[in-house]
Scaffold this active site. Structure first.
Site, PDB file in Angstrom:
ATOM      1  N   SER A 171       0.772  -1.310   0.038  1.00 27.12           N
ATOM      2  CA  SER A 171       0.120   0.069  -0.129  1.00 27.12           C
ATOM      3  C   SER A 171       0.814   1.343   0.024  1.00 27.12           C
ATOM      4  CB  SER A 171      -0.881  -0.042   1.420  1.00 27.12           C
ATOM      5  OG  SER A 171      -1.322   1.436   1.356  1.00 27.12           O
ATOM      6  N   TYR A 178      -1.416  -0.591  10.786  1.00 23.44           N
ATOM      7  CA  TYR A 178      -1.794  -1.365   9.401  1.00 23.44           C
ATOM      8  C   TYR A 178      -0.557  -0.931   8.654  1.00 23.44           C
ATOM      9  CZ  TYR A 178      -3.407  -1.063   4.917  1.00 23.44           C
ATOM     10  OH  TYR A 178      -3.602  -1.313   3.476  1.00 23.44           O
ATOM     11  N   LYS A 202       2.449  -3.247   6.676  1.00 24.56           N
ATOM     12  CA  LYS A 202       2.852  -3.245   5.262  1.00 24.56           C
ATOM     13  C   LYS A 202       4.251  -3.065   5.187  1.00 24.56           C
ATOM     14  CE  LYS A 202      -1.447  -3.945   3.452  1.00 24.56           C
ATOM     15  NZ  LYS A 202      -1.717  -5.183   2.657  1.00 24.56           N
TER      16      LYS A 202
END
Ligand code: WQD
Length: 337
Positions: free
Chosen positions: A126, A151, A155
């Site tokens: 992302s 989050y 990644k």
């Protein structure tokens, strides 16, 4: 005969659209999903709209032995790893669960690949891995790691885990796809983004306003240093994003090592502009109200998509109007998600 592709999170927003693209290109697909953020009903819709069948394995992506069994049983040639928890605010409340699930699934898949001789993986990363940058557009060389949420950090950590695995194990090829802002839905209106509860992202929130489930869209920040004061993002159609995964898979036919690729359009759209585009798609005005900025939000994110074009022969083709029209068709036909 093209081997089968294991798609983790295959009932989810990205994974389901990836499966459609794979089936359309003649690949076999096998999905695993724990249905925490998706419904098993999606599988029947995928078979119906693609006119093709695929396998669904009842196994947890965090279970290395189960993943190895799936890889052997289904003659897996490569993995597209989409499974992962993806709510920025939820990750701040539940960091341990996010790291356990998002990192645990990646490590389990790598162990299963090592054991069964599968050597190719495409990872759902992302643009959130990038911190705020004054230098635009974002290239793959922009600094990463300055993420505001667990989050985003999951990644970053997954990218490092996969890079180290590809360096350690002979013949491995990995492509890390950094998504900018995927929106839209398959033009059939049969699959789309169906987050539970009050959505965090703008498009599902807008669609809940459009279908009367929520009264007004809060525009989180109207005082950014942007042309209309609202945040700018690089929105791309989920079907373009899905095709980017197939392009990465084809690239991995002849590549070993690790490559990082941005998936975006290179264009920035403001919140007010996306509201106007949705009003045009729906044919009615949408109520909005200016609210304070969200902590950690930045004014503008826009991809430099040149590497995706050069390396993968991929570029986003669908317009903002298509993204909005396809989103509306999905939401209006599936008000319950
Ligand atoms: C977009 C714009 C908001 C909600 C997130 C993830 C990222 C990626 C994409 C997975 C911003 C504004 C939003 C609302 C608003 N996901 N907004 N009202 O924050 O760019 O990125 O989704 O890979 O990892 O972090 O997307 O849709 O939340 O926000 O005005 O109710 O819409 O301020 O300018 P974001 P978003």
């Amino acid at each position: 005969m093209q081997k089968n592709i294991l798609v983790t999170g295959g009932a989810g927003y990205v994974g389901s659209h990836v499966i459609v693209s794979l089936l359309e290109r003649g690949y076999g697909a096998v999905s695993v999903d724990n249905f925490r953020n998706a419904s098993p009903e999606v599988y029947g819709r995928l078979r119906e709209l693609s006119g093709k069948d695929f396998a669904a394995a009842g196994a947890d992506a965090c279970d290395a032995e189960a993943m190895a069994r799936v890889m052997r049983t289904h003659d897996i040639g490569a993995v597209i790893h989409c499974a992962g928890y993806k709510s920025v605010p939820e990750s701040i409340q539940k960091p341990l669960e996010y790291y356990e699930n998002n990192l645990g699934s990646t490590i389990a898949l790598c162990k299963a690949m090592r054991e069964t001789g599968v050597t190719r993986l495409v990872f759902s990363s992302s643009a959130t891995v990038y911190g705020e940058s004054k230098v635009l557009p974002y290239t793959e060389e922009h600094p990463t790691g300055n993420c505001a949420s667990p989050y985003g950090m999951s990644k970053v950590m997954n990218e490092r885990i996969l890079t180290d695995a590809a360096a350690a194990y002979p013949g491995w090829g990995v492509v890390l796809l950094r998504y900018f802002n995927p929106i839209g839905a398959h033009p059939s209106g049969r699959i789309g983004d169906a987050p539970g509860g009050v959505p965090g992202n703008i498009m599902p929130y807008l669609l809940k306003v459009a279908t009367g489930k929520l009264p007004v869209l809060p525009i989180t920040g109207g005082d950014y240093d942007t042309p209309d004061g609202t945040g700018l993002r690089d929105y791309l159609h989920i079907c373009d994003l899905a095709e980017g995964h197939v392009a990465a898979l084809q690239y991995l036919e002849t590549f070993t090592g690790t490559e990082t690729v941005n998936l975006g359009t290179g264009r920035a759209t403001s919140v007010r502009e996306i509201v106007r585009a949705m009003e045009k798609a729906i044919g009615k005005p949408l109520p909005t109200e200016i609210k304070p900025r969200r902590p950690g939000d930045i004014a503008e994110m826009r991809a430099d998509p040149a590497k995706a074009k050069r390396l993968l022969g991929w570029e986003a083709r669908r317009s903002l109007d298509e993204m909005c029209a396809d989103s509306w068709r999905w939401a209006s036909r599936n008000p319950a998600g």
